[in-house]
Design a protein around this motif. Structure first.
Motif, PDB file in Angstrom:
ATOM      1  N   PHE A  51      47.306   7.456  49.679  1.00 19.25           N
ATOM      2  CA  PHE A  51      48.298   8.221  50.088  1.00 19.25           C
ATOM      3  C   PHE A  51      49.454   7.422  50.717  1.00 19.25           C
ATOM      4  N   MET A  52      48.872   6.427  51.464  1.00 19.93           N
ATOM      5  CA  MET A  52      49.813   5.700  52.267  1.00 19.93           C
ATOM      6  C   MET A  52      50.338   4.446  51.529  1.00 19.93           C
ATOM      7  N   ALA A  53      49.496   4.072  50.525  1.00 17.16           N
ATOM      8  CA  ALA A  53      49.984   2.938  49.813  1.00 17.16           C
ATOM      9  C   ALA A  53      50.905   3.434  48.780  1.00 17.16           C
ATOM     10  N   THR A  54      50.777   4.781  48.389  1.00 15.66           N
ATOM     11  CA  THR A  54      51.740   5.375  47.457  1.00 15.66           C
ATOM     12  C   THR A  54      52.883   6.069  47.565  1.00 15.66           C
ATOM     13  N   HIS A  55      52.921   6.491  48.918  1.00 14.51           N
ATOM     14  CA  HIS A  55      54.013   7.437  49.500  1.00 14.51           C
ATOM     15  C   HIS A  55      54.677   6.972  50.750  1.00 14.51           C
ATOM     16  N   ASP A  56      55.999   7.177  50.809  1.00  7.25           N
ATOM     17  CA  ASP A  56      56.840   7.128  51.903  1.00  7.25           C
ATOM     18  C   ASP A  56      56.268   7.963  53.230  1.00  7.25           C
ATOM     19  N   ILE A  57      56.181   7.170  54.350  1.00  5.32           N
ATOM     20  CA  ILE A  57      55.554   7.866  55.542  1.00  5.32           C
ATOM     21  C   ILE A  57      56.508   8.875  56.238  1.00  5.32           C
ATOM     22  N   LEU A  58      57.864   8.440  56.022  1.00  5.73           N
ATOM     23  CA  LEU A  58      58.878   9.497  56.761  1.00  5.73           C
ATOM     24  C   LEU A  58      59.109  10.599  55.877  1.00  5.73           C
ATOM     25  N   THR A  59      58.990  10.694  54.676  1.00  7.84           N
ATOM     26  CA  THR A  59      59.591  11.875  53.828  1.00  7.84           C
ATOM     27  C   THR A  59      58.321  12.482  52.992  1.00  7.84           C
ATOM     28  N   LYS A  60      57.244  11.552  52.957  1.00  7.74           N
ATOM     29  CA  LYS A  60      55.988  12.055  52.218  1.00  7.74           C
ATOM     30  C   LYS A  60      56.237  12.087  50.776  1.00  7.74           C
ATOM     31  N   LEU A  61      57.514  11.617  50.311  1.00  6.53           N
ATOM     32  CA  LEU A  61      57.727  11.424  48.947  1.00  6.53           C
ATOM     33  C   LEU A  61      57.032  10.362  48.128  1.00  6.53           C
ATOM     34  N   PRO A  62      56.699  10.258  46.991  1.00  5.66           N
ATOM     35  CA  PRO A  62      56.129   8.986  46.352  1.00  5.66           C
ATOM     36  C   PRO A  62      57.154   7.642  46.427  1.00  5.66           C
ATOM     37  N   ASN A  63      56.654   6.620  46.749  1.00  6.29           N
ATOM     38  CA  ASN A  63      57.198   5.516  46.906  1.00  6.29           C
ATOM     39  C   ASN A  63      57.605   4.696  45.705  1.00  6.29           C
ATOM     40  N   ARG A  64      58.140   3.238  45.980  1.00  5.22           N
ATOM     41  CA  ARG A  64      58.750   2.693  44.729  1.00  5.22           C
ATOM     42  C   ARG A  64      57.311   2.164  43.693  1.00  5.22           C
ATOM     43  N   GLN A  65      56.216   1.995  44.399  1.00  6.93           N
ATOM     44  CA  GLN A  65      55.121   1.344  43.895  1.00  6.93           C
ATOM     45  C   GLN A  65      54.744   2.573  42.984  1.00  6.93           C
ATOM     46  N   LYS A  66      54.570   3.949  43.494  1.00  7.97           N
ATOM     47  CA  LYS A  66      54.357   4.781  42.771  1.00  7.97           C
ATOM     48  C   LYS A  66      55.221   5.275  41.485  1.00  7.97           C
ATOM     49  N   LEU A  67      56.564   5.004  42.039  1.00 13.13           N
ATOM     50  CA  LEU A  67      57.429   5.247  40.732  1.00 13.13           C
ATOM     51  C   LEU A  67      57.118   4.211  39.802  1.00 13.13           C
ATOM     52  N   LEU A  68      57.045   3.114  39.817  1.00 12.10           N
ATOM     53  CA  LEU A  68      56.770   2.164  38.778  1.00 12.10           C
ATOM     54  C   LEU A  68      55.332   2.568  38.173  1.00 12.10           C
ATOM     55  N   ASP A  69      54.242   2.881  38.737  1.00 11.78           N
ATOM     56  CA  ASP A  69      53.242   3.201  38.017  1.00 11.78           C
ATOM     57  C   ASP A  69      53.325   4.204  37.419  1.00 11.78           C
ATOM     58  N   ASP A  70      54.131   5.322  37.598  1.00 10.84           N
ATOM     59  CA  ASP A  70      54.207   6.736  37.001  1.00 10.84           C
ATOM     60  C   ASP A  70      55.095   6.395  35.821  1.00 10.84           C
ATOM     61  N   LEU A  71      56.384   5.708  35.981  1.00  7.43           N
ATOM     62  CA  LEU A  71      57.036   5.297  34.851  1.00  7.43           C
ATOM     63  C   LEU A  71      56.296   4.308  33.585  1.00  7.43           C
ATOM     64  N   ASP A  72      55.529   3.563  34.430  1.00 12.46           N
ATOM     65  CA  ASP A  72      54.659   2.561  33.213  1.00 12.46           C
ATOM     66  C   ASP A  72      53.756   3.588  32.182  1.00 12.46           C
ATOM     67  N   ARG A  73      53.102   4.567  32.963  1.00 13.27           N
ATOM     68  CA  ARG A  73      52.276   5.361  32.564  1.00 13.27           C
ATOM     69  C   ARG A  73      53.313   6.186  31.462  1.00 13.27           C
ATOM     70  N   MET A  74      54.168   6.967  31.733  1.00 10.94           N
ATOM     71  CA  MET A  74      55.096   7.773  31.027  1.00 10.94           C
ATOM     72  C   MET A  74      55.496   7.259  29.862  1.00 10.94           C
TER      73      MET A  74
END
Length: 553
Positions: A128-151
């Motif tokens: 979770f810490m590797a894929t989410h922003d600590i402050l907002t708990k939102l998914p972070n840039r790396q998670k965005l890239l992974d999700d977009l690549d999958r989609m």
């Protein structure tokens, strides 16, 4: 030390020890294709709330759980040692199956299960810490890239409709006023608003800093209308430390209907759109186009260089002579900015002036040009040359600046410039913006003694009405008409009409771009007053202009 041949005096002792073992120990046998448990012990059995005697039916167990167990036990009864992770009653478990072989046949399987719940949760937290922003708990840039690549690449049906970057405007003001903690509160609040207001089929990410990304699903009918809703959400008042704040945002949109080499290219395109929205003042929606991409590359390369040009004295002025058509004497000069880049050489104004306007540097550049031209006029006078008109181009941005008049007055005072020899050139389109304000400003300039000219005449509105309304002195025919004089049918008649029009309203007419004797002869016959162009001279440095002026003196 004495040796003990038998550590356990009875089977009961061994069972007691196994019962107190922290793990789960069991033995599985198979009869007529059915598995059954012949032994079950260990403290983990109690934690999992397993009965002492396993039920004869499978009704108490989840079908998915049973399917997994049967599959693994089937493999173990082939003689393989099996290890696997699984989930049961809110516990994460790790099970090892060891077959017992007698006479070449598996007669039973001995199993050991370990509780790895704390380890699994730690792994999940790290993930979770590797894929989410600590402050907002939102998914972070790396998670965005992974999700977009999958989609995008794995399932075309999941491909998003668009990517939207929402960049908060002027968050730095909050940080500077109330500190970083207050800025973090703003980011957290905006993140919560975005999560609450986006559709369930859309996803929100924090790209970093003050930037959020929304991946827009195909179900969103109107992307721009959706973006406007997001802007309204951001604009709602924010109260922090008893202070009211009104935030705005700039949104950049990249539609997914065009292919990209890499997933990150879509994000970069949305970033280009955001940048353009920012340089236009922010608080708006900007959609990516290929043209913006080309201009963006130039912007990135030259933006910082333009700022450094003042520091390294890379800007200079050249002067294009304005010549009397009949006497061929210099009656004025037009100040033209030149940029000699330290590494890239000469950069034309047509390239860097639009960029300067976009990054908010045009006011500073325009002020420098006006001041330098006025200083040079004074230096020419001090050398003994006869005074001539000095023309300076003013952009639409400068013209609409509230301090423009006061700035002109201050520069005239500081340099000792004679305002009667200062000419300000304004394009057609710029004077048609904020017409009433322009008339008032131009009248004020005329009252100071400053002359005014309409530059590039014929390329804009070409309205006769404003020639009567605006207090101008000169009309400059755009060089595109002059160069096409003998190439395009009708050009000669157009130029005749422009000259006559100017004279009708009592204006002096200047032809730009005169490069040959034939063209000069034509405009002379049409009673044009002045001309500029390479036929007489290219733009010259100040000392060469001084030589010409002294020769005429």
């Amino acid at each position: 030390m004495p040796r003990e041949n038998n550590l356990y005096s009875s089977t009961n002792d061994l069972l007691r020890i196994l019962h107190h073992n922290m793990n789960l120990m069991f033995v599985i046998r198979r009869r007529k294709g059915q598995f059954y448990c012949s032994f079950l012990s260990g403290k983990l059995k109690e934690q999992l709330e397993l009965p002492d005697i396993m039920p004869s039916t499978d009704q108490e167990f989840n079908p998915e759980f049973l399917s997994l167990q049967n599959s693994k036990l089937t493999q173990a009864f082939t003689g393989k040692e099996i290890t696997y992770r699984h989930h049961f009653h809110n516990h994460y478990l790790y099970t090892m199956l060891s077959p017992v072989i007698k006479d070449g046949e598996v007669i039973e399987v001995v199993g050991t299960t370990i509780d790895i719940t704390s380890f699994e949760k730690s792994e999940q937290q790290i993930e979770f810490m590797a894929t989410h922003d600590i402050l907002t708990k939102l998914p972070n840039r790396q998670k965005l890239l992974d999700d977009l690549d999958r989609m995008i690449h794995n399932n075309q049906h999941e491909k998003p409709k668009a990517i939207m970057i929402c960049d908060l405007d002027r968050l730095k003001n909050v940080n500077d006023t109330l500190g970083q903690f207050a800025g973090d509160q703003v980011i957290t609040l905006i993140a919560d608003r975005l999560k609450e207001n986006v559709q369930e089929t859309c996803s929100v990410y924090r790209l970093g800093g003050d930037e959020f990304v929304i991946v827009i699903d195909q179900e969103v009918a109107d992307v721009k209308a959706f973006a406007e809703q997001i802007l309204q959400v951001v604009r709602q008042p924010i109260i922090i430390s008893k202070h009211d704040f009104y935030m705005t945002a700039t949104i950049g949109i990249c539609c997914m209907n065009e292919k990209a080499c890499k997933t990150e290219d879509y994000i970069n395109r949305a970033s280009v759109a955001v940048h353009y929205g920012k340089v236009q003042g922010g608080n708006r929606i900007s959609e990516y186009t290929n043209e913006k991409s080309k201009q963006y590359n130039e912007l990135i390369l030259l933006e910082s260089d333009i700022r450094k040009a003042f520091k390294f004295n890379e800007f200079t002025l050249s002067y294009q002579p304005k010549v009397d058509v009949h006497t061929n004497e210099i009656v004025g000069v037009e100040a033209l900015i030149r940029w000699e880049h330290g590494k890239k050489g000469k950069i034309p104004p047509s390239l860097f002036i639009p960029i300067a306007e976009e990054i908010g540097m045009i006011d500073q550049i325009g002020e420098w040009v006006l001041r330098e031209a006025c200083k040079q006029f004074v230096r020419w006078q001090e050398s003994g040359a006869n005074p001539v008109m000095v023309a300076v181009n003013i952009s639409a941005v400068e013209l609409q600046h509230p301090d423009f008049l006061s700035r002109v007055k201050q520069i005239i005072k500081e340099t000792g410039m004679d305002p009667n020899y200062l000419e300000i050139e304004i394009t057609e389109n710029s004077v048609m913006q904020n017409t009433e304000e322009c008339i008032e400003m131009m009248n004020e300039l005329r009252s100071m003694g400053v002359s005014l000219s309409i530059d590039d005449f014929g390329t804009g509105y070409s309205s006769m009405g404003y020639l009567q309304k605006f207090p101008i002195n000169y009309l400059k025919i755009d060089q595109s008409f002059i160069k096409e004089l003998f190439e395009e049918s009708g050009s000669a008649e157009i130029i005749k009409a422009m000259i006559q029009l100017g004279h009708t309203f009592g204006l002096k007419v200047v032809a730009e771009g005169v490069e040959g004797e034939q063209i000069l002869s034509f405009i002379r016959n049409q009673k044009c007053d002045y001309y500029q162009g390479y036929f007489y001279s290219k733009p010259l440095e100040a000392d060469l202009i001084e030589e010409k002026l002294l020769a005429f003196s």
